[in-house]
Design a protein around this motif. Structure first.
Motif, mmCIF file in Angstrom:
data_model
loop_
_atom_site.group_PDB
_atom_site.id
_atom_site.type_symbol
_atom_site.label_atom_id
_atom_site.label_comp_id
_atom_site.label_asym_id
_atom_site.label_seq_id
_atom_site.Cartn_x
_atom_site.Cartn_y
_atom_site.Cartn_z
ATOM 1 N N LEU A 141 -14.797 2.158 -6.838
ATOM 2 C CA LEU A 141 -15.911 1.509 -7.519
ATOM 3 C C LEU A 141 -16.137 2.130 -8.900
ATOM 4 C CD1 LEU A 141 -18.282 -0.491 -7.453
ATOM 5 C CD2 LEU A 141 -19.647 1.300 -6.339
ATOM 6 N N SER A 142 -16.094 3.456 -8.991
ATOM 7 C CA SER A 142 -16.285 4.130 -10.283
ATOM 8 C C SER A 142 -15.165 3.772 -11.267
ATOM 9 C CB SER A 142 -16.324 5.644 -10.073
ATOM 10 O OG SER A 142 -17.393 6.016 -9.222
ATOM 11 N N LEU A 162 -13.268 0.394 -15.958
ATOM 12 C CA LEU A 162 -12.138 -0.467 -16.337
ATOM 13 C C LEU A 162 -10.783 0.245 -16.233
ATOM 14 C CD1 LEU A 162 -13.664 -2.340 -19.424
ATOM 15 C CD2 LEU A 162 -13.646 -3.032 -17.010
ATOM 16 N N ARG A 163 -10.680 1.169 -15.279
ATOM 17 C CA ARG A 163 -9.393 1.819 -15.014
ATOM 18 C C ARG A 163 -8.762 1.121 -13.811
ATOM 19 N NH1 ARG A 163 -10.279 7.996 -14.282
ATOM 20 N NH2 ARG A 163 -12.037 7.250 -13.020
ATOM 21 N N LYS A 164 -8.142 0.004 -14.085
ATOM 22 C CA LYS A 164 -7.660 -0.869 -13.021
ATOM 23 C C LYS A 164 -6.594 -0.198 -12.147
ATOM 24 C CE LYS A 164 -4.948 -4.419 -13.812
ATOM 25 N NZ LYS A 164 -4.435 -5.740 -14.234
ATOM 26 N N GLY A 165 -5.635 0.470 -12.752
ATOM 27 C CA GLY A 165 -4.555 1.094 -11.991
ATOM 28 C C GLY A 165 -5.067 2.147 -11.029
ATOM 29 N N VAL A 166 -5.983 2.990 -11.503
ATOM 30 C CA VAL A 166 -6.562 4.026 -10.645
ATOM 31 C C VAL A 166 -7.368 3.396 -9.514
ATOM 32 C CG1 VAL A 166 -8.086 6.038 -10.569
ATOM 33 C CG2 VAL A 166 -6.608 5.650 -12.557
ATOM 34 N N ALA A 167 -8.118 2.334 -9.839
ATOM 35 C CA ALA A 167 -8.934 1.657 -8.830
ATOM 36 C C ALA A 167 -8.063 1.071 -7.724
ATOM 37 C CB ALA A 167 -9.768 0.559 -9.476
ATOM 38 N N GLN A 168 -6.941 0.471 -8.093
ATOM 39 C CA GLN A 168 -6.032 -0.094 -7.096
ATOM 40 C C GLN A 168 -5.472 0.986 -6.178
ATOM 41 O OE1 GLN A 168 -3.799 -2.600 -10.243
ATOM 42 N NE2 GLN A 168 -3.369 -3.614 -8.316
ATOM 43 N N SER A 169 -5.143 2.127 -6.751
ATOM 44 C CA SER A 169 -4.619 3.228 -5.955
ATOM 45 C C SER A 169 -5.653 3.712 -4.941
ATOM 46 C CB SER A 169 -4.195 4.379 -6.874
ATOM 47 O OG SER A 169 -3.732 5.474 -6.113
ATOM 48 N N GLU A 170 -6.908 3.864 -5.387
ATOM 49 C CA GLU A 170 -7.975 4.300 -4.485
ATOM 50 C C GLU A 170 -8.237 3.259 -3.400
ATOM 51 O OE1 GLU A 170 -8.970 7.218 -4.647
ATOM 52 O OE2 GLU A 170 -8.442 7.865 -6.672
ATOM 53 N N GLN A 171 -8.163 1.981 -3.767
ATOM 54 C CA GLN A 171 -8.354 0.925 -2.772
ATOM 55 C C GLN A 171 -7.257 0.961 -1.714
ATOM 56 O OE1 GLN A 171 -8.457 -2.424 -5.440
ATOM 57 N NE2 GLN A 171 -10.697 -2.551 -5.425
ATOM 58 N N GLN A 172 -6.022 1.229 -2.119
ATOM 59 C CA GLN A 172 -4.917 1.310 -1.173
ATOM 60 C C GLN A 172 -5.108 2.470 -0.200
ATOM 61 O OE1 GLN A 172 -1.965 -0.834 -0.782
ATOM 62 N NE2 GLN A 172 -2.306 0.329 1.099
ATOM 63 N N TYR A 173 -5.592 3.606 -0.708
ATOM 64 C CA TYR A 173 -5.875 4.744 0.164
ATOM 65 C C TYR A 173 -6.985 4.401 1.164
ATOM 66 C CZ TYR A 173 -2.980 7.936 -2.601
ATOM 67 O OH TYR A 173 -1.923 8.564 -3.218
ATOM 68 N N ALA A 174 -7.979 3.666 0.708
ATOM 69 C CA ALA A 174 -9.070 3.255 1.604
ATOM 70 C C ALA A 174 -8.541 2.349 2.706
ATOM 71 C CB ALA A 174 -10.162 2.554 0.805
ATOM 72 N N ILE A 175 -7.639 1.438 2.352
ATOM 73 C CA ILE A 175 -7.042 0.535 3.342
ATOM 74 C C ILE A 175 -6.253 1.322 4.379
ATOM 75 C CG2 ILE A 175 -5.324 -1.298 3.665
ATOM 76 C CD1 ILE A 175 -6.168 -2.368 0.901
#
Length: 341
Positions: A103-104, A109-122
């Motif tokens: 979310l942070s 607007l750090r899309k790449g980092v956000a995607q990585s964190e979302q994948q870890y959450a999944i």
């Protein structure tokens, strides 16, 4: 005995409640995992300057709030099921942390980092789902064993039971064919496995889990009948590995080879079972000739036996006064009937 029966009934009722709660939690976690993955895919297709990013950030916050509710239920369950408490606390903390980081990053607007964190959450959500499924399976086995303990246990022939080796082999064959088609359509990307097929892989994992449960039940019935299932015990562990890879979208060539090996070994076991059944049907009881020895010995035995019976009849029987009076009345009645015209 009454208190023990009440205690067992209460424990079984509590375990039934836990199993129902675990089932609901499992469904909610799987839904949240799919929703998080869908949001991650949408974020990947959205540019940084797209106004849709604001809505995606709102959606991420909504998923985070949904997990707070699930986390409360998981903590309540962990207090009742102590053996899974450490794992639940670890994975829930990971999901909470990764979602907050995602979310942070989206807000910055750090899309790449956000995607990585979302994948870890999944991944953490999927780990929780696997753990809950195994826990639910153990609860159901405990409930079933407690129910059988109260009555007569009957164990059908494993070869003729609903979860027969033939049925398991056919289900495994269908599963492997579906995995083969998906791998040809989407391709395997090295160690990352199949991409963008989480729902299909979740269904495959559920089917593999069902086959594994049927195999475990078959082995339990086989062992209760005095059979040996060592050759099939290894298949249970192999199936678990495949389930984890399906849930985490890590289908590789090694996974497909393992699945094919599972199918072949089930087929061999099914054929071996058929051969054993044929051998049992071929067995017959031969007629046995009775060897008769000296006939004079049998005649002497009969004479001795008849003599013992005559002694028993002629010997007076000692009776109490009450039965002696009944006996005399009985004799008087017989004499009277014999003297009647």
């Amino acid at each position: 005995e009454s208190m023990n029966s009440m205690m067992q009934s209460a424990m079984q009722s509590r375990m039934g409640e836990d199993a129902e709660q675990t089932k609901k939690l499992l469904d909610n976690i799987m839904d949240l995992s799919f929703a998080q993955e869908k949001l991650m895919d949408m974020l990947a297709e959205t540019s940084v300057n797209d106004p849709l990013n604001k809505q995606l950030t709102v959606d991420q916050k909504s998923l985070q709030d949904d997990f707070v509710i699930i986390e409360d239920s998981l903590e309540a369950l962990s207090k009742r099921q102590i053996f899974i408490q450490p794992f639940i606390l670890k994975e829930t903390a990971s999901v909470r942390s990764y979602m907050q980081r995602a979310l942070s990053s989206m807000q910055e607007l750090r899309k790449g980092v956000a995607q990585s964190e979302q994948q870890y959450a999944i991944t953490s959500l999927n780990n929780l789902a696997l753990m809950l499924e195994e826990s639910l399976e153990q609860m159901q086995q405990s409930i079933n064993s407690s129910g059988k303990a109260g009555g007569k246990q009957t164990c059908p022939n494993p070869g003729n039971s609903p979860g027969s080796l033939k049925q398991m082999m056919q289900m495994q064959q269908q599963l492997n064919e579906g995995m083969g088609k998906k791998s040809k359509e989407k391709g395997l990307s090295g160690k990352d496995g199949l991409n963008g097929q989480s729902e299909a892989l979740a269904r495959m994992a559920a089917m593999q889990s069902e086959i594994r449960k049927m195999l475990q039940q078959y082995l339990e019935e086989l062992e209760s009948n005095g059979g040996n299932g060592d050759a099939l015990n290894k298949l249970v562990e192999e199936m678990k590995k495949s389930e984890e890879e399906m849930v985490n979208r890590k289908i590789t060539e090694q996974t497909l080879e393992r699945q094919k090996d599972i199918e072949v070994r089930l087929l061999k076991s099914e054929k071996a079972q058929q051969e054993r059944e044929k051998e049992n049907k071929r067995e017959s009881n031969e007629g046995k000739n009775k060897i008769r020895s000296n006939q004079n010995q049998e005649l002497e035995y009969n004479v001795l036996t008849n003599g013992e019976v005559e002694i028993l009849i002629s010997s007076p029987v000692v009776m109490s006064r009450f039965y002696k009076e009944l006996y005399q009345k009985y004799l008087y009645k017989i004499e009277k009937e014999d003297g009647a015209p």
